[in-house]
Motif scaffolding. Structure first.
Motif, PDB file in Angstrom:
ATOM      1  N   GLU A 416       0.827  -1.199   0.000  1.00 17.57           N
ATOM      2  CA  GLU A 416       0.000   0.000   0.000  1.00 17.57           C
ATOM      3  C   GLU A 416       0.863   1.251   0.000  1.00 17.57           C
ATOM      4  OE1 GLU A 416      -3.704   2.034   2.518  1.00 17.57           O
ATOM      5  OE2 GLU A 416      -2.707   0.222   3.270  1.00 17.57           O
ATOM      6  N   PHE A 417       1.854   1.297   0.893  1.00 16.75           N
ATOM      7  CA  PHE A 417       2.728   2.459   1.008  1.00 16.75           C
ATOM      8  C   PHE A 417       3.530   2.674  -0.276  1.00 16.75           C
ATOM      9  CE2 PHE A 417       6.906   4.260   2.249  1.00 16.75           C
ATOM     10  CZ  PHE A 417       6.474   5.485   2.724  1.00 16.75           C
ATOM     11  N   ASN A 418       4.151   1.598  -0.779  1.00 15.97           N
ATOM     12  CA  ASN A 418       4.968   1.705  -1.983  1.00 15.97           C
ATOM     13  C   ASN A 418       4.114   2.097  -3.198  1.00 15.97           C
ATOM     14  OD1 ASN A 418       7.578   1.453  -3.197  1.00 15.97           O
ATOM     15  ND2 ASN A 418       6.865  -0.408  -4.187  1.00 15.97           N
ATOM     16  N   GLY A 419       2.881   1.596  -3.227  1.00 16.67           N
ATOM     17  CA  GLY A 419       1.980   1.941  -4.326  1.00 16.67           C
ATOM     18  C   GLY A 419       1.674   3.431  -4.362  1.00 16.67           C
ATOM     19  N   ILE A 420       1.471   4.015  -3.164  1.00 15.44           N
ATOM     20  CA  ILE A 420       1.196   5.457  -3.089  1.00 15.44           C
ATOM     21  C   ILE A 420       2.415   6.249  -3.569  1.00 15.44           C
ATOM     22  CG2 ILE A 420       0.684   7.374  -1.516  1.00 15.44           C
ATOM     23  CD1 ILE A 420      -0.827   5.322   0.231  1.00 15.44           C
ATOM     24  N   CYS A 421       3.615   5.833  -3.125  1.00 13.43           N
ATOM     25  CA  CYS A 421       4.844   6.521  -3.539  1.00 13.43           C
ATOM     26  C   CYS A 421       5.021   6.438  -5.055  1.00 13.43           C
ATOM     27  CB  CYS A 421       6.056   5.905  -2.833  1.00 13.43           C
ATOM     28  SG  CYS A 421       6.076   6.144  -1.043  1.00 13.43           S
ATOM     29  N   ASN A 422       4.855   5.243  -5.611  1.00 13.40           N
ATOM     30  CA  ASN A 422       5.021   5.054  -7.054  1.00 13.40           C
ATOM     31  C   ASN A 422       4.009   5.886  -7.851  1.00 13.40           C
ATOM     32  OD1 ASN A 422       7.139   3.322  -6.659  1.00 13.40           O
ATOM     33  ND2 ASN A 422       5.891   1.461  -6.794  1.00 13.40           N
ATOM     34  N   LYS A 423       2.807   5.946  -7.322  1.00 10.13           N
ATOM     35  CA  LYS A 423       1.767   6.722  -8.013  1.00 10.13           C
ATOM     36  C   LYS A 423       2.175   8.196  -8.127  1.00 10.13           C
ATOM     37  CE  LYS A 423      -3.088   8.118  -7.644  1.00 10.13           C
ATOM     38  NZ  LYS A 423      -4.317   8.025  -6.821  1.00 10.13           N
ATOM     39  N   PHE A 424       2.716   8.716  -7.026  1.00 11.31           N
ATOM     40  CA  PHE A 424       3.131  10.122  -7.055  1.00 11.31           C
ATOM     41  C   PHE A 424       4.281  10.343  -8.033  1.00 11.31           C
ATOM     42  CE2 PHE A 424       6.210  13.299  -5.712  1.00 11.31           C
ATOM     43  CZ  PHE A 424       5.444  14.446  -5.786  1.00 11.31           C
ATOM     44  N   PHE A 425       5.321   9.483  -7.941  1.00 12.41           N
ATOM     45  CA  PHE A 425       6.492   9.692  -8.799  1.00 12.41           C
ATOM     46  C   PHE A 425       6.151   9.474 -10.275  1.00 12.41           C
ATOM     47  CE2 PHE A 425       8.824   8.851  -4.766  1.00 12.41           C
ATOM     48  CZ  PHE A 425       9.509  10.070  -4.714  1.00 12.41           C
ATOM     49  N   GLU A 426       5.241   8.566 -10.570  1.00 11.78           N
ATOM     50  CA  GLU A 426       4.798   8.382 -11.954  1.00 11.78           C
ATOM     51  C   GLU A 426       4.065   9.637 -12.454  1.00 11.78           C
ATOM     52  OE1 GLU A 426       2.476   4.867 -11.867  1.00 11.78           O
ATOM     53  OE2 GLU A 426       4.214   3.527 -11.642  1.00 11.78           O
ATOM     54  N   ALA A 427       3.270  10.242 -11.560  1.00 12.29           N
ATOM     55  CA  ALA A 427       2.565  11.474 -11.935  1.00 12.29           C
ATOM     56  C   ALA A 427       3.560  12.612 -12.169  1.00 12.29           C
ATOM     57  CB  ALA A 427       1.575  11.856 -10.845  1.00 12.29           C
ATOM     58  N   ALA A 428       4.609  12.642 -11.335  1.00 13.92           N
ATOM     59  CA  ALA A 428       5.621  13.681 -11.486  1.00 13.92           C
ATOM     60  C   ALA A 428       6.345  13.534 -12.817  1.00 13.92           C
ATOM     61  CB  ALA A 428       6.604  13.618 -10.323  1.00 13.92           C
ATOM     62  N   ASN A 429       6.636  12.269 -13.173  1.00 11.90           N
ATOM     63  CA  ASN A 429       7.285  12.039 -14.469  1.00 11.90           C
ATOM     64  C   ASN A 429       6.374  12.406 -15.630  1.00 11.90           C
ATOM     65  OD1 ASN A 429       9.655  11.114 -13.346  1.00 11.90           O
ATOM     66  ND2 ASN A 429       8.924   8.987 -13.238  1.00 11.90           N
ATOM     67  N   ALA A 430       5.086  12.072 -15.486  1.00  9.02           N
ATOM     68  CA  ALA A 430       4.140  12.364 -16.568  1.00  9.02           C
ATOM     69  C   ALA A 430       3.935  13.865 -16.756  1.00  9.02           C
ATOM     70  CB  ALA A 430       2.804  11.694 -16.274  1.00  9.02           C
ATOM     71  N   ALA A 431       4.177  14.638 -15.705  1.00  5.33           N
ATOM     72  CA  ALA A 431       3.966  16.087 -15.787  1.00  5.33           C
ATOM     73  C   ALA A 431       4.926  16.749 -16.768  1.00  5.33           C
ATOM     74  CB  ALA A 431       4.112  16.723 -14.406  1.00  5.33           C
ATOM     75  N   GLY A 432       6.045  16.092 -17.026  1.00  5.33           N
ATOM     76  CA  GLY A 432       7.016  16.674 -17.952  1.00  5.33           C
ATOM     77  C   GLY A 432       6.884  16.172 -19.367  1.00  5.33           C
ATOM     78  N   ALA A 433       5.730  15.583 -19.736  1.00  2.00           N
ATOM     79  CA  ALA A 433       5.556  14.984 -21.072  1.00  2.00           C
ATOM     80  C   ALA A 433       5.622  16.012 -22.194  1.00  2.00           C
ATOM     81  CB  ALA A 433       4.218  14.235 -21.123  1.00  2.00           C
ATOM     82  N   GLY A 434       5.288  17.332 -21.900  1.00  2.00           N
ATOM     83  CA  GLY A 434       5.259  18.360 -22.953  1.00  2.00           C
ATOM     84  C   GLY A 434       6.624  18.801 -23.405  1.00  2.00           C
ATOM     85  N   THR A 435       7.643  18.334 -22.735  1.00  2.00           N
ATOM     86  CA  THR A 435       8.998  18.792 -23.054  1.00  2.00           C
ATOM     87  C   THR A 435       9.801  17.747 -23.799  1.00  2.00           C
ATOM     88  OG1 THR A 435       9.805  17.991 -20.932  1.00  2.00           O
ATOM     89  CG2 THR A 435       8.970  20.244 -21.000  1.00  2.00           C
ATOM     90  N   ARG A 436       9.106  16.825 -24.488  1.00  2.00           N
ATOM     91  CA  ARG A 436       9.813  15.719 -25.134  1.00  2.00           C
ATOM     92  C   ARG A 436      10.805  16.172 -26.221  1.00  2.00           C
ATOM     93  NH1 ARG A 436       8.675  13.607 -21.180  1.00  2.00           N
ATOM     94  NH2 ARG A 436       7.170  11.930 -20.844  1.00  2.00           N
TER      95      ARG A 436
END
Length: 600
Positions: A416-436
């Motif tokens: 549960e804890f690791n899933g929450i952490c991964n969800k956040f970091f995946e969202a952070a990575n996705a936030a930079g998609a416009g700069t490809r």
């Protein structure tokens, strides 16, 4: 003559016969049915309570012992299961057992019947005693003269038959009663002069009967069951005593034959108990050894669950072996069992205490981890990527400092804890998609810089370090690259950079060390304690550098655990760690140089 014979036989029986307690113990093991569960015992007890058969004390006691042995084992098994499943032994409550209540009710009925039967039997013995005393008085009245004996012969024979029909009398009166009866019977026959034909006929019949008793006693020697043979012999004794006298010239002979046959059976019976005693002594030795083993296990230090599991298995193996060993001597059987039971109870009590404390520790750890999960949940939707990333990293670091919880629970909480952490970091990575597009350009720039660094590995000169630092600054100024290419360019960059730094650090370190060694004489010339002061300064520097290396390595361990992909911070820290380690080595060499100079 018969009086002395019976006294001798009685003395021999008293010498050969084991105690009643030993005999009862042997019979229980020799004849008793083996019950598998409490229900079987209850059915037998109910059968005795509700039937017309007289309850036998030995069997009733045996049934009670077996029932509560099974009952105790069943109750202990339930308690162990309760503790194994996380229950608190201090709050464990014994549930009433319907089978036990039914058993007590039936035993109460049996007890009342046995008490009533005992009183009836005691009264019957007293009545029988009085009847036999009356018979003796009647025979005494017949032996006043030969004429009276002749005239009363038929009445005398009737009294003998009546005597045989009367059975049990009080034990403490039996021998004296028999001696008096036999005395007056022989006196009657001695006075029976006139009716010699009738007397001789009685002697003949008595001889025939006693001969048959001798033959039966001799045949008992062939019986393999010593206990059964002994009890059959007691019945023959009774019949022998109830049989009238034989002719005087044959009394010693027939008595000697019966005595010899009895002696054989008594010796076999005694031998059986001697062998049994030896076996019980051997059983006691084996059980004592098991007690010593289990006591040694109890003293073992149990540091974790694996130790407790290992020692629990050892205890259970010893308990299983105990069950394969027969009875110990009666006076020690209960004591040795209590010793064994005490050691087992102490072990399981200590085990319960350990897991009770550990359960409390698990609870505290679980509470702490749940608190971190709640904090992570509160942060998971944040879009303040930099600040929130640092907070997640701190949560992950704190998670590592918390102790263990049960594996199944721990796995679920970590997921549960690791899933929450991964969800956040995946969202952070996705936030930079416009700069490809810019990332691909950055990738090309970083590749060009890597190639330039590779070219420097073939060069030398004092300006090499300046060139490397210039390219490093350019590399760090370049922005993000595509996520999928990130690890590859990172590995290429650091591989070539590590190679260059190693070359620079080694050559630089060697120059600095040689210069230091050349200057040692100048330092020594400053005064008597100059070298010692310089060495003390270097030692302080050495300890400081070591602490810095330790701090960086600790931080690296945390960053690597929280993000396997890593970032530029990790790259920089790795280089700093290596540089610090090179400095540590250089300081160590300087200290060695001072020590060598002082020894010259």
């Amino acid at each position: 003559m018969m009086d002395s014979q019976e006294q001798t036989l009685e003395q021999e029986r008293n010498i050969q016969q084991p105690t009643a307690e030993t005999e009862q113990n042997a019979l229980q093991q020799h004849e008793r049915k083996q019950y598998q569960n409490k229900q079987e015992v209850l059915e037998r007890v109910r059968e005795i309570a509700q039937s017309d058969e007289a309850p036998q004390k030995d069997e009733v006691d045996y049934l009670k012992t077996v029932f509560y042995k099974l009952h105790t084992a069943e109750r202990e098994a339930k308690l162990k299961d309760y503790i194994a499943n996380g229950g608190n032994p201090d709050t464990y409550q014994i549930v009433p057992d319907e089978t036990e209540e039914a058993f007590k009710a039936e035993m109460s009925i049996i007890k009342e019947r046995r008490q009533k039967l005992f009183l009836e039997q005691e009264q019957e013995k007293q009545d029988n005693l009085q009847k036999k005393l009356d018979i003796i008085e009647k025979i005494k009245a017949m032996i006043t003269s030969p004429e009276e004996a002749n005239k009363s012969y038929k009445d005398f024979k009737a009294l003998q038959e009546e005597w045989k029909e009367i059975k049990n009398v009080p034990v403490e009166k039996a021998n004296e009663l028999w001696r008096n009866y036999q005395l007056y019977v022989e006196q009657f026959y001695d006075l029976l002069k006139l009716n010699s034909e009738a007397r001789e006929y009685d002697f003949k019949k008595n001889l025939e009967k006693k001969t048959r008793l001798c033959e039966a006693a001799e045949k008992l020697a062939e019986t393999p069951d010593a206990i059964s043979a002994f009890h059959q012999l007691q019945q023959l004794h009774q019949e022998y005593r109830e049989t009238g006298p034989v002719a005087k010239e044959l009394r010693e002979e027939i008595w000697a034959r019966f005595k010899a046959a009895s002696t054989v059976i008594n010796k076999k019976h005694q031998q059986y108990f001697d062998e049994r005693k030896a076996q019980e002594e051997e059983n006691l030795t084996r059980k004592t050894a098991l007690c010593e083993k289990i006591e040694a296990v109890v003293k073992e230090d149990n540091k974790n669950s694996n130790d407790w599991d290992k020692h629990t298995k050892a205890i259970m193996e010893l308990q299983a072996e105990w069950k394969t060993i027969g009875f110990a001597p009666q006076k020690m059987n209960v004591k040795i069992f209590e010793r064994f039971r005490k050691a087992c109870d102490e072990f399981f009590k200590n085990k319960a205490e350990y897991f009770r404390n550990r359960k409390e520790e698990y609870k505290n750890n679980a509470d702490k981890k749940r608190a971190l999960i709640e904090k992570a949940k509160a942060l998971q939707d944040s879009t303040d990527w930099k600040s929130t990333s640092d907070k997640f990293i701190n949560l992950q670091k704190e998670w590592k400092t918390i102790g263990t919880v049960p594996k199944k629970m721990g796995d679920l909480m970590w997921q549960e804890f690791n899933g929450i952490c991964n969800k956040f970091f995946e969202a952070a990575n996705a936030a930079g998609a416009g700069t490809r597009s810019a990332e691909h350009q950055n990738l090309n720039k970083k590749r060009e810089i890597v190639e330039q660094l590779k070219a420097l590995t073939e060069q030398a000169g004092d300006d090499l370090q300046a060139k490397v630092q210039k390219l490093v600054a350019e590399y760090q100024a370049v922005g993000h690259v595509p996520y999928k290419e990130k690890d590859k360019i990172y590995e290429e960059y650091h591989a070539i950079l590590d190679k260059l730094y190693k070359t620079l650090n080694i050559s630089s370190a060697k120059r600095r060390l040689n210069n230091f060694k050349d200057n040692l004489k100048q330092v020594a010339g400053r005064g008597e304690n100059a070298l010692d002061n310089e060495r003390a300064r270097l030692m302080r520097q050495y300890e400081q550098l070591k602490n810095e290396v330790q701090t960086y390595e600790n931080n690296l361990g945390f960053l690597n655990a929280s993000s396997k992909k890593g970032n530029s911070l990790i790259d920089e820290m790795n280089r700093k760690v290596q540089k610090l380690k090179d400095q540590v080595q250089l300081v160590r060499e300087k200290i060695k140089a001072i020590d060598s100079n002082k020894q010259q």
